[in-house]
Design an enzyme around this catalytic site. Structure first.
Site, short mmCIF file in Angstrom:
data_model
loop_
_atom_site.label_atom_id
_atom_site.label_comp_id
_atom_site.label_asym_id
_atom_site.label_seq_id
_atom_site.Cartn_x
_atom_site.Cartn_y
_atom_site.Cartn_z
N ARG A 64 -22.26 14.96 -58.29
CA ARG A 64 -21.80 14.14 -59.41
C ARG A 64 -22.91 13.42 -60.18
NH1 ARG A 64 -16.58 10.84 -57.68
NH2 ARG A 64 -16.16 10.88 -59.90
N ASN A 117 -7.68 5.31 -63.46
CA ASN A 117 -8.73 5.91 -64.29
C ASN A 117 -8.55 5.65 -65.78
OD1 ASN A 117 -9.91 6.74 -61.97
ND2 ASN A 117 -9.27 8.89 -62.13
N CYS A 147 -21.58 11.80 -53.57
CA CYS A 147 -20.49 11.14 -52.86
C CYS A 147 -19.72 12.20 -52.08
CB CYS A 147 -19.58 10.37 -53.81
SG CYS A 147 -18.59 11.44 -54.84
N ARG A 171 -8.30 2.22 -52.56
CA ARG A 171 -9.09 2.25 -53.81
C ARG A 171 -8.21 2.71 -54.97
NH1 ARG A 171 -13.69 6.11 -53.76
NH2 ARG A 171 -13.56 5.39 -55.89
N1 EPU Z 1 -20.97 16.30 -64.47
C1 EPU Z 1 -22.28 16.61 -64.65
N2 EPU Z 1 -23.07 15.72 -65.34
C2 EPU Z 1 -22.59 14.56 -65.84
C3 EPU Z 1 -21.23 14.25 -65.66
C4 EPU Z 1 -20.43 15.15 -64.97
O1 EPU Z 1 -22.75 17.65 -64.20
O2 EPU Z 1 -23.36 13.80 -66.44
C5 EPU Z 1 -20.10 17.24 -63.74
C6 EPU Z 1 -19.55 16.64 -62.44
O3 EPU Z 1 -20.48 16.72 -61.38
C7 EPU Z 1 -18.30 17.45 -62.23
C8 EPU Z 1 -17.82 17.70 -63.66
O4 EPU Z 1 -18.93 17.47 -64.51
O5 EPU Z 1 -18.64 18.68 -61.63
C9 EPU Z 1 -16.67 16.82 -64.12
O6 EPU Z 1 -16.93 15.47 -63.75
P1 EPU Z 1 -16.48 14.24 -64.62
O7 EPU Z 1 -17.67 13.60 -65.20
O8 EPU Z 1 -15.37 14.62 -65.53
O9 EPU Z 1 -15.91 13.26 -63.49
P2 EPU Z 1 -15.97 11.69 -63.54
O10 EPU Z 1 -15.88 11.24 -64.94
O11 EPU Z 1 -17.08 11.20 -62.70
C10 EPU Z 1 -13.37 11.30 -63.46
C11 EPU Z 1 -12.41 10.57 -62.58
C12 EPU Z 1 -12.31 11.33 -61.26
C13 EPU Z 1 -11.80 12.74 -61.56
C14 EPU Z 1 -12.74 13.43 -62.55
C15 EPU Z 1 -12.27 14.81 -62.98
C16 EPU Z 1 -12.64 8.28 -63.30
C17 EPU Z 1 -13.10 6.90 -63.02
N3 EPU Z 1 -12.89 9.21 -62.37
O12 EPU Z 1 -14.61 11.32 -62.78
O13 EPU Z 1 -11.35 10.64 -60.47
O14 EPU Z 1 -11.74 13.49 -60.36
O15 EPU Z 1 -12.89 12.62 -63.73
O16 EPU Z 1 -11.02 14.74 -63.54
O17 EPU Z 1 -12.04 8.53 -64.34
C18 EPU Z 1 -10.32 9.96 -58.45
O18 EPU Z 1 -9.62 9.19 -59.11
O19 EPU Z 1 -10.10 10.23 -57.24
C19 EPU Z 1 -11.47 10.62 -59.08
C20 EPU Z 1 -12.47 11.14 -58.38
#
Ligand code: EPU
Length: 425
Positions: free
Chosen positions: A125, A23, A120, A400
């Site tokens: 998300r 990440n 997903c 992955r």
């Molecule tokens: N959210 C919204 N709207 C948005 C963006 C996020 O409602 O526009 C919500 C999400 O649905 C969730 C929360 O905000 O409930 C936090 O999500 P976040 O956006 O932080 O997650 P992400 O950026 O999609 C990254 C990691 C994930 C990790 C999460 C939380 C990467 C590529 N992915 O995802 O990693 O779980 O932050 O720490 O950095 C994994 O590696 O297995 C993985 C899922």
């Protein structure tokens, strides 16, 4: 299709080296879109998600040389030939993090066409916060045939408040703001180490970012960035998973190249549960003596307990003494592993966003199925803890995000092997 076979009940011994963080690598690679010229990225993990992302970059017209230096995966990337601005459904549906090209593409090319990621295995998300932020920076957005089309002659700095801290949302908008006209302020921004290291790399490229690691990030837009050399930080989730592997299997190991300061919430909880943990520079020494005690866990944005270690912690609690309440506050559907861990004899009940885990005396091996990346890791730990044979199918989820997991564990004394099956799952 591959499956993993684990004969549990053997304590771990020896050492395990942590790979570069998935990440952290994904946004760092996305940042190469912001300017032409050769970037050198080392300590890059060998993972399916990284391969998928590099495929996307190549489709955008970016040159990628995927090499090795002293067993270290090194990428040389030059986006001078950037000619396409589309991330197609076929790639985005296999990896949501493809959305990380959105900010850099609009900032550099003035346009992007990105397939909207659907829900997903761990939740709906949405990416609404990424889109609202870009709109505030002056991008025009259109939703058409499942794609978001964004355009802007030049993005302009803006004050953006995130309703909830989002990791990739903060990364996307921080990248976009580096070459926007004027200053941007990101409020309630994510503070994860992966966001901080991306910001540091962008500063190294000539960006002007302040407040990294705090909820308020300020970015003064500059006219141009330059390419840079960057080293990917160690994967804190991989390190946490192997610490928990000792909790599951017993024994003692040294974890090399872990970054203990990124793991403070995890170390505190594991110590409470009874694991012995010593920090020695970049290494961590972990030992299990006797049965673990139950602890309660609530996942939170960094520096809280990471959602990406919730499933693995649940496996530990399944055999700990007492009752543990595990509350997931980040994703609404991240309990798919519960039904699988139960197949090994665990006593877990889900109530809303919490799982109530009553520690049992031991688990027994069984065939199980991986449902997502971190759920797969929790099943590997369950297999290490259980008596007898556990067979995990659909291990492509594991590939992955964990580099050579079965090889690292086997080298530390686990009986674990990968085999091909005839069945298509
Ligand atoms: N959210 C919204 N709207 C948005 C963006 C996020 O409602 O526009 C919500 C999400 O649905 C969730 C929360 O905000 O409930 C936090 O999500 P976040 O956006 O932080 O997650 P992400 O950026 O999609 C990254 C990691 C994930 C990790 C999460 C939380 C990467 C590529 N992915 O995802 O990693 O779980 O932050 O720490 O950095 C994994 O590696 O297995 C993985 C899922």
């Amino acid at each position: 299709m591959d499956q993993l076979k684990i004969e549990g009940g053997r304590p771990l011994k020896g050492s395990i080296r942590i790979s570069g963080a998935k990440n952290a690598a994904l946004p760092v690679i996305a940042a190469t879109i912001l300017t032409g010229g050769w970037f050198h990225i080392n300590n890059c993990p060998r993972l399916r998600d990284i391969d998928t992302f590099l495929k996307l970059l190549k489709e955008l017209g970016i040159e990628v040389i995927d090499g090795t230096d002293d067993d270290d995966r090194c990428l040389e990337i030059d986006s001078s030939g950037l000619s396409n601005h589309e991330a197609a459904y076929e790639l985005v549906r296999t990896m949501r993090a493809s959305v990380l090209v959105l900010g850099p593409l609009v900032a550099r090319m003035g346009k992007a066409r990105i397939s909207l990621p659907g829900g997903c295995a761990i939740g709906a998300r949405p990416i609404d916060l990424h889109l609202k932020g870009l709109e505030k920076m002056g991008a025009r957005l259109k939703l058409k045939e499942g794609y978001v089309e964004a355009s802007a002659s030049r993005l302009k700095g803006a004050e953006i408040y995130f309703d909830t801290p989002t990791v990739t949302g903060t990364e996307n908008l921080m990248m976009a703001a580096t070459i926007a006209k004027g200053a941007s302020v990101l409020k309630n921004a994510a503070r994860e180490p992966e966001v901080v290291t991306l910001g540091e790399m962008l500063n190294h490229m000539g960006a002007r970012i302040r407040g990294l690691g705090t909820p308020t990030i300020t970015i003064e837009g500059v006219n141009e960035l330059r390419p840079a050399a960057w080293r990917i930080i160690p994967d804190r989730i991989e390190a946490g998973t192997y610490m928990m592997a000792v909790g599951a299997a017993g024994g003692e190991i040294t974890i090399n190249d872990a970054h203990a300061e990124h793991l403070q919430a995890v170390i505190a909880k594991l110590k409470c549960a009874g694991l012995q943990i010593e920090e020695a520079g970049p290494n961590l020494f972990i030992r299990k003596k006797g049965r673990l005690q139950s602890v309660d866990i609530k996942t939170l944005p960094y520096p809280g307990f990471p959602t990406d270690l919730q499933a693995q912690m649940m496996t530990l609690m399944a055999t700990a003494e007492g009752l543990s309440v595990i509350t997931e506050t980040i994703f609404e559907n991240r309990f798919m592993h519960v039904a699988e861990i139960r197949r090994l004899g665990a006593d877990i009940k889900v109530e809303g966003r919490s799982a109530i885990v009553r520690g049992v005396n031991g688990l027994k091996g069984a065939p199980v199925m991986a449902t997502d990346l971190r759920a797969s890791a929790s099943l590997v730990l369950a297999g290490l803890a259980a008596k007898g044979m556990t067979t995990i199918s659909r291990v492509y989820h594991l590939d992955r995000g964990y580099e050579a997991m079965e090889k690292k564990l086997a080298a530390a004394g686990a009986r674990i092997a990968r085999e091909k099956t005839e069945t298509p799952y």
